[in-house]
Design a protein around this motif. Sequence first.
Motif, PDB file in Angstrom:
ATOM      1  N   ARG A  43       0.857  -1.182   0.000  1.00 29.38           N
ATOM      2  CA  ARG A  43       0.000   0.000   0.000  1.00 29.38           C
ATOM      3  C   ARG A  43       0.891   1.230   0.000  1.00 29.38           C
ATOM      4  NH1 ARG A  43      -3.557   3.106   3.496  1.00 29.38           N
ATOM      5  NH2 ARG A  43      -2.274   2.682   5.328  1.00 29.38           N
ATOM      6  N   SER A  98       0.952   5.224   0.567  1.00 30.16           N
ATOM      7  CA  SER A  98       0.096   6.267   1.132  1.00 30.16           C
ATOM      8  C   SER A  98       0.873   7.567   1.257  1.00 30.16           C
ATOM      9  CB  SER A  98      -0.459   5.825   2.481  1.00 30.16           C
ATOM     10  OG  SER A  98       0.578   5.340   3.292  1.00 30.16           O
ATOM     11  N   ASP A  99       0.129   8.652   1.360  1.00 29.77           N
ATOM     12  CA  ASP A  99       0.798   9.961   1.439  1.00 29.77           C
ATOM     13  C   ASP A  99       1.109  10.315   2.895  1.00 29.77           C
ATOM     14  OD1 ASP A  99      -1.533  10.897   2.575  1.00 29.77           O
ATOM     15  OD2 ASP A  99      -2.203  11.960   0.765  1.00 29.77           O
ATOM     16  N   LYS A 142      -0.284  12.068   4.913  1.00 25.94           N
ATOM     17  CA  LYS A 142      -1.443  12.132   5.825  1.00 25.94           C
ATOM     18  C   LYS A 142      -2.081  10.750   6.015  1.00 25.94           C
ATOM     19  CE  LYS A 142      -2.345  16.854   4.447  1.00 25.94           C
ATOM     20  NZ  LYS A 142      -1.440  16.824   3.254  1.00 25.94           N
ATOM     21  N   GLY A 143      -1.458   9.759   5.423  1.00 28.82           N
ATOM     22  CA  GLY A 143      -1.953   8.388   5.612  1.00 28.82           C
ATOM     23  C   GLY A 143      -2.980   7.967   4.579  1.00 28.82           C
ATOM     24  N   LYS A 144      -3.249   8.837   3.623  1.00 28.48           N
ATOM     25  CA  LYS A 144      -4.269   8.504   2.618  1.00 28.48           C
ATOM     26  C   LYS A 144      -3.695   7.529   1.580  1.00 28.48           C
ATOM     27  CE  LYS A 144      -7.328  10.772  -0.612  1.00 28.48           C
ATOM     28  NZ  LYS A 144      -6.772  11.017  -1.895  1.00 28.48           N
ATOM     29  N   THR A 145      -4.466   6.512   1.276  1.00 26.95           N
ATOM     30  CA  THR A 145      -3.998   5.504   0.319  1.00 26.95           C
ATOM     31  C   THR A 145      -3.964   6.072  -1.098  1.00 26.95           C
ATOM     32  OG1 THR A 145      -4.889   3.752   1.672  1.00 26.95           O
ATOM     33  CG2 THR A 145      -4.440   3.205  -0.625  1.00 26.95           C
ATOM     34  N   ILE A 146      -2.839   5.884  -1.769  1.00 29.23           N
ATOM     35  CA  ILE A 146      -2.711   6.324  -3.164  1.00 29.23           C
ATOM     36  C   ILE A 146      -2.880   5.135  -4.098  1.00 29.23           C
ATOM     37  CG2 ILE A 146      -1.098   7.292  -4.856  1.00 29.23           C
ATOM     38  CD1 ILE A 146       0.169   8.857  -2.493  1.00 29.23           C
TER      39      ILE A 146
END
Length: 853
Positions: A750, A752-753, A755-759
């Motif tokens: 996974r 993620s950026d 901020k923890g957001k999945t890319i």
Amino acid sequence: MKKSIIFLWIALLPFLLFSQNKVETLRLDDGWQFSQTGKNQWYDAEVPGSVQRDLIRHGVLPDPYFGTNENVVQWPEKEDWDFKKSFTLSEEQLNHDDALLFFEGLDTHADVFLNGSRILQSQNMFVGHKISVKNLLRKGENNLYIRFFSPITRMLPAAATAGFDYPADNDHGTPKLSVYSRKAPYQFGWDWGMRLVQMGIWKPITLTFYDKARIDDFFVKQTSVTKEKAIIDNQIEIYSVEPQPVDASITIEYGLKGESQKTVSKNIVLNPGKNVASIPLQIDHPKRWMPVNWGKPYLYDFKAKLSFGNQTIAEKTGSVGLRKVQLIQKDDETGKSFYFEVNDIPLFAKGANYIPGEILRTQQDTAYYQRLFDNITSANMNFVRVWGGGTYEDDYFYRLADEKGILVWQDFIFGCTPYPSDDVFLQNVREEVIYNVKRLRNHASLAFWCGNNEIEEGLRYWGWDKRNTPETMELWKKGYDKTFRTLIPDLLSQYDGTRSYIHGSPYNSSWGKIESFKSSDVHDWGLWHGRMPFEAMADRLPRFASEFGFQSFPEMKTIRTFANEKDFDINSDVMKIHQKSGVGNVIIKQYMDMYFHEPKNFEDFVYLGLVMQGNGMEEAVEANRRGRPYCMGALYWQINDDWPVVSWSSIDYYNNWKAQHYRMRDVFAPLALGVKFADNKLNYYTMSDYLNDIDNLKLTIQVIDFSKGVVKELKEKVNAKANSSQIVKSIDVLSLISESDKANTVIRARLSDDKGKTISTKDYFFYWPNKLNLPETKVNTKIAYADGKYTVTLTSPKLAKDVFIEIPVLGARFSDNFIDLMPGEKRVIEITSPQLKASEKTPITIRHIRETY
Ligand code: NHV
């Protein structure tokens, strides 16, 4: 059946805006009647349309898609058909200096009569005709009559005298006549297409009254575009009906859409008849049109105004994106490059081949095109190829591409067979090329021109020399050079002069000759036609993949639209007529034996086939994208269907995304994770289209046992390098699991950026399903019903692989589908469709791989 109105916009544009000069345009689409020639049995006709489309509408022909009906809808192609219409004109209308009748498209061989005079003999469906008819018109009733000749009976004498048969294998007729008419090849049948050789008025007809002069064409020629400066030559074609030379002026108004406009003007003398004027201008620091993900597709408004004194006589507008697009074919240490640069930046082309969206082509309305481009952008594509077996597309197609930052690869409409190359034929081609180049050349999205699909590959490698004499082969090769190496490029330099051109696709390769992959775009049919496994694609990288694909059946709800329960067998007549590739079902089964346990029944076979196409094509496309900058494009075969059929499409005829379209969306994401397994190592890639580096990303790698869930987790900080693919992490598999665990483990990565957001996520299975120990499990569902949207929550105690959520509503959209559900993982899927009602609780069914054997 809806009527297409998009043409009106273009046709009326020059006239709508200046009623002060009383230009008046009538649409002559209403009130047509048609009859089989000699039968005198008249039916209402819808225009634009076709004979066959109308015969279906009137119930004379049955639904051509259902059952084996294709067989019974063939007879109209051998008949001639008459169309007639009357219209009334006033004295006032006839007082104008001129009346211009514009046939935007007649399919194909037709004689057109107006009030007793033959005004046109049409022989090319791709050419529009403007005819000055003032002298023939009269006050009160006027009559138009069009006789369409059967393309079959019309061209039989050509075939009878040619002395050889053309190897047009996709033409399902005998003899093969498609090559003789300048008519959409796919109407004659294709290996995904039913045959329906149509006749009719397939584009609008208008009649325009005007005075003094008209603007026939306005080309905003982009001579050079850089960050600093756009140099533009406005080329205007004017037709004057004044009997003497007259003074006039042309003004160009231009500026970014919605912003203040600048003007340049020029005085000219208009001679009677055709005039051309050129008005150069410069725009400093232009806001350049950028493809999707690279910036905005800025569009400028350009308007050319023709004035006599201070009276505006005519106007024409254009929406123009300023950009530079070039195909770069340069020798390098590995061969010869094949990639596109947009505004001097190399672009990895992500997209698909597009075929006409309907066999009943005129059914493609604005809603169709909007849906198509929604499907293109939703799957993160930046490129689409308008393939040479179909048609040049409607203006609206390119306009949407302009607005959405999508690049278009445009084939000329020739494919898979040699064509005649005599003078008469080439004169017809010449008119077609000029007409369409002029029609399309203002579009920013139009990236480049390609002469044809696969004709040279055929001449060199498809064994035609074994079935034909050396003289015939020589004729075809010479004809090829005349058409694609001389005529078309000459016309392009004259009428465009701003775009790259290749004589054909592939440029110089064949899928059987791996050596040729080093210096050309490639149609790599080693997968599918060559029966090579999906895994092989990673070792056969081309410089640019312009075609490669894999068939699947459409899902059951689409099959149910044309087949009954008793036909649910790949060998039934109904299913066979909906599989146009002679080798299709054999190949699907062969691959399925390679990758899956034998499915229990037909429905499971259909489902597994969708999964196989989706996952296999993802693997192939990802290999191309990881392989940049050596490989710089992946345009798979094919995005759409033109009727409900088994095919290589990633979206079926009823707009149901197949598994492949979801997987394309994932692998084409502007920033996506890729993984390559080699030497017991997993190499993780970031594959980025963004023009800036992205730092501070987190890569999380989980080792997941099919039954126990996450057994190990690694975290790593990574960066994604701009506009490139690169390895960001390499892992020794045996440091994670033992060899024997591979059959019951999946590695989930996974990205993620900060901020923890999945890319992006990427699941890696070491084997295809028949070598995995998939556990039996039951997927639990919770459904929240609302009008227009059902929300499905899925969980499973153990891995459920390739979970397919089905709902019997054609075209329903799923936020995701064909997903891997990890032990204990919760996934929420939204299903949207205007047809969904909360109260109806339309049943949802769930399928996963372990249930199919
Ligand atoms: O067969 C799928 C597609 C076609 O629909 C379409 O014409 O241009 N396909 C296959 C090939 N090209 C295309 C190449 N096919 C072969 C070439 C040589 C030997 C066998 C097959 C598209």
